[in-house]
Design an enzyme around this catalytic site. Structure first.
Site, PDB file in Angstrom:
ATOM      1  N   ARG A  15       0.836  -1.204   0.000  1.00 27.30           N
ATOM      2  CA  ARG A  15       0.000   0.000   0.000  1.00 27.30           C
ATOM      3  C   ARG A  15       0.874   1.259   0.000  1.00 27.30           C
ATOM      4  O   ARG A  15       2.065   1.211   0.294  1.00 27.30           O
ATOM      5  CB  ARG A  15      -0.912   0.007   1.235  1.00 27.30           C
ATOM      6  CG  ARG A  15      -2.017  -1.017   1.205  1.00 27.30           C
ATOM      7  CD  ARG A  15      -2.780  -1.076   2.528  1.00 27.30           C
ATOM      8  NE  ARG A  15      -2.001  -1.684   3.596  1.00 27.30           N
ATOM      9  CZ  ARG A  15      -2.421  -1.846   4.845  1.00 27.30           C
ATOM     10  NH1 ARG A  15      -3.632  -1.426   5.187  1.00 27.30           N
ATOM     11  NH2 ARG A  15      -1.655  -2.422   5.760  1.00 27.30           N
ATOM     12  N   LYS A  75       1.749   1.933   7.517  1.00 25.16           N
ATOM     13  CA  LYS A  75       2.075   1.121   8.690  1.00 25.16           C
ATOM     14  C   LYS A  75       3.069   1.852   9.585  1.00 25.16           C
ATOM     15  O   LYS A  75       3.756   2.788   9.172  1.00 25.16           O
ATOM     16  CB  LYS A  75       2.652  -0.235   8.266  1.00 25.16           C
ATOM     17  CG  LYS A  75       1.637  -1.141   7.601  1.00 25.16           C
ATOM     18  CD  LYS A  75       0.439  -1.457   8.479  1.00 25.16           C
ATOM     19  CE  LYS A  75       0.771  -2.376   9.622  1.00 25.16           C
ATOM     20  NZ  LYS A  75      -0.422  -2.656  10.479  1.00 25.16           N
ATOM     21  N   TYR A  94      -0.889   4.332  10.869  1.00 21.73           N
ATOM     22  CA  TYR A  94      -1.294   3.334  11.873  1.00 21.73           C
ATOM     23  C   TYR A  94      -0.097   3.069  12.776  1.00 21.73           C
ATOM     24  O   TYR A  94       1.017   2.839  12.286  1.00 21.73           O
ATOM     25  CB  TYR A  94      -1.703   2.019  11.203  1.00 21.73           C
ATOM     26  CG  TYR A  94      -3.025   2.053  10.481  1.00 21.73           C
ATOM     27  CD1 TYR A  94      -4.216   2.289  11.161  1.00 21.73           C
ATOM     28  CD2 TYR A  94      -3.097   1.818   9.109  1.00 21.73           C
ATOM     29  CE1 TYR A  94      -5.432   2.314  10.498  1.00 21.73           C
ATOM     30  CE2 TYR A  94      -4.311   1.841   8.434  1.00 21.73           C
ATOM     31  CZ  TYR A  94      -5.475   2.092   9.139  1.00 21.73           C
ATOM     32  OH  TYR A  94      -6.680   2.115   8.478  1.00 21.73           O
ATOM     33  N   HIS A  96      -0.682   1.368  16.407  1.00 19.07           N
ATOM     34  CA  HIS A  96      -0.990   0.234  17.289  1.00 19.07           C
ATOM     35  C   HIS A  96       0.063   0.113  18.393  1.00 19.07           C
ATOM     36  O   HIS A  96       0.649  -0.946  18.619  1.00 19.07           O
ATOM     37  CB  HIS A  96      -1.086  -1.066  16.480  1.00 19.07           C
ATOM     38  CG  HIS A  96      -2.167  -1.033  15.430  1.00 19.07           C
ATOM     39  ND1 HIS A  96      -3.513  -1.050  15.743  1.00 19.07           N
ATOM     40  CD2 HIS A  96      -2.092  -0.967  14.073  1.00 19.07           C
ATOM     41  CE1 HIS A  96      -4.223  -1.002  14.618  1.00 19.07           C
ATOM     42  NE2 HIS A  96      -3.404  -0.938  13.602  1.00 19.07           N
ATOM     43  N   GLU A 118      -5.664   4.731  13.964  1.00 17.76           N
ATOM     44  CA  GLU A 118      -6.609   3.814  14.621  1.00 17.76           C
ATOM     45  C   GLU A 118      -7.311   4.408  15.836  1.00 17.76           C
ATOM     46  O   GLU A 118      -8.285   3.828  16.328  1.00 17.76           O
ATOM     47  CB  GLU A 118      -5.923   2.496  15.010  1.00 17.76           C
ATOM     48  CG  GLU A 118      -4.942   2.570  16.165  1.00 17.76           C
ATOM     49  CD  GLU A 118      -3.535   2.975  15.771  1.00 17.76           C
ATOM     50  OE1 GLU A 118      -2.626   2.909  16.626  1.00 17.76           O
ATOM     51  OE2 GLU A 118      -3.330   3.372  14.600  1.00 17.76           O
ATOM     52  N   ASP A 270      -2.570  -7.136  15.127  1.00 23.78           N
ATOM     53  CA  ASP A 270      -1.809  -5.889  15.235  1.00 23.78           C
ATOM     54  C   ASP A 270      -2.110  -5.136  16.528  1.00 23.78           C
ATOM     55  O   ASP A 270      -1.452  -4.152  16.851  1.00 23.78           O
ATOM     56  CB  ASP A 270      -2.017  -4.988  14.016  1.00 23.78           C
ATOM     57  CG  ASP A 270      -3.473  -4.723  13.689  1.00 23.78           C
ATOM     58  OD1 ASP A 270      -4.332  -5.078  14.519  1.00 23.78           O
ATOM     59  OD2 ASP A 270      -3.752  -4.165  12.611  1.00 23.78           O
TER      60      ASP A 270
END
Length: 376
Positions: A15, A75, A94, A96, A118, A270
């Protein structure tokens, strides 16, 4: 503002955080956009498409980090990127954090501003930047689960939908949120017998109304889950607690209750995983077996369908990214409560409580940090 788009370097992550259309919007708003060479190639976007809308292509990831005031990614940064991140640099991606103490400490040390997709949250508690990837991951969970139920892949050798005279597979979905609802819808569409569990009775009532007749809703508790895993052929972990580590709903000892060749797909990996025996895997080596049970625990599932995923993600992130660029992160977060909740780490301080609680770190409220930033 100077926007940087590095190429994703996590295993098989294809991505990209910004499409050429998105780059054009930044340019229209007066911002400068730098994109690492071939960053969009995995999603079907070539360098010349970015250049055509006014973005500048840089050869290396080091150059992108060095020049950008805001880094837009998909990511979380990995270890090789930690040293590239600058003090006061805004990272919008993101993260996490609650599932990685190493990443948390690295970002604290960097003194950067980490705004996590997120945890951007609307007043109705929906998570607008998690929804598109949850939709993709939920649907993919059944696609991948069906594949690994095949005997050559290590599964029981069951066709998800069965055929005339042969019962379909039993699918158990843990969690009735976006991922769970999409998984149940896909599995039901393929003809499986589906059970979806959740702790929210109102959510179960809603799912009962919208999902097909071959989906049963059951209250989530340990007793029910222990009973349901005995007959399940495919189990999908779809539990989310925003910004926090997922609870273990399937424990190690429950594996012995399952049939050999049962497939577990933990979409919550994740966030630490809701299956105790889960550990993150990659698209390169997606599965492993414990006690004859197949575990599929790829942490970036949507990365396998990058064209769909990139468009779905950037449709959601771009309006927020433009606010951050147009106003600066301080003013944008002060004026937009959704974005304010996305702040996780700011200049060496943890400002998201679930992350502080996960690792016993000191918590500072984002409101206090913003007040200090705006006054200063």
């Amino acid at each position: 503002m100077i926007i940087g788009v590095p190429k994703e370097i996590k295993n098989n992550e294809n991505r990209v955080a910004l499409t050429p259309a998105g780059a054009a919007e930044f340019r229209k708003n007066g911002h400068t956009v730098y994109v690492q060479s071939t960053a969009g190639q995995g999603s079907g976007f070539e360098d010349n498409e970015y250049e055509a809308v006014g973005a500048t292509i840089l050869d290396t990831i080091e150059e992108v980090y060095a020049i950008a005031e805001m880094i837009v990614k998909v990511k979380e940064p990995i270890a090789s990127e930690y040293g590239l991140i600058k003090e006061n640099q805004l990272l919008f991606t993101y993260f996490h954090f609650a599932s990685s103490e190493e990443l948390t400490h690295a970002m604290l040390k960097s003194n950067a501003v980490c705004l996590a997709y997120e945890t951007v949250e609307k007043p109705d508690r929906s998570l607008p930047l998690l929804v598109p990837m949850s939709e993709v991951a939920g649907r993919m969970a059944i696609q991948e689960g069906a594949k690994y139920l095949e005997k050559p892949m290590g599964g029981r050798g069951i066709l998800l939908g069965g055929v005339a005279g042969v019962k379909p597979a039993n699918v158990l979905v843990l969690g009735g949120g976006i991922v769970g609802a999409q998984s149940a819808k896909m599995a039901a569409g393929l003809g499986a017998n589906v059970t979806i569990v959740d702790i929210n009775l109102n959510r179960l009532r809603y799912l009962e109304d919208i999902l097909p007749a071959n989906v049963d809703t059951v209250m989530s508790n340990e007793y029910n889950i222990r009973d349901l895993v005995k007959t399940a052929d495919l189990i999908v972990g779809a539990v989310l607690i925003p910004g926090a580590k997922a609870p273990h709903l399937v424990t190690r000892d429950m594996l012995k209750l399952m049939k050999k060749g049962t497939v577990l797909v933990d979409v919550a990996v994740d966030q630490g995983g809701c299956i105790e025996t889960c550990k993150p895997t990659t698209h390169e080596n997606p599965i492993y077996e414990i006690d004859g049970i197949v575990h599929y625990c790829v942490a970036n599932m949507p990365g396998a369908v990058p064209y769909t995923s990139t468009l779905a993600l950037t449709n959601a992130t771009l309006p927020y990214a433009l606010q951050l660029a147009n106003k600066g992160w301080q003013k944008a977060c002060a004026q937009n409560e959704d974005l304010k909740k996305g702040l996780n780490v700011v200049n060496g301080k943890v400002v998201y409580k679930a992350v502080a609680d996960a690792f016993g770190l000191e918590f500072t409220s984002s409101a206090d940090v913003l007040e200090e930033e705006l006054v200063g």
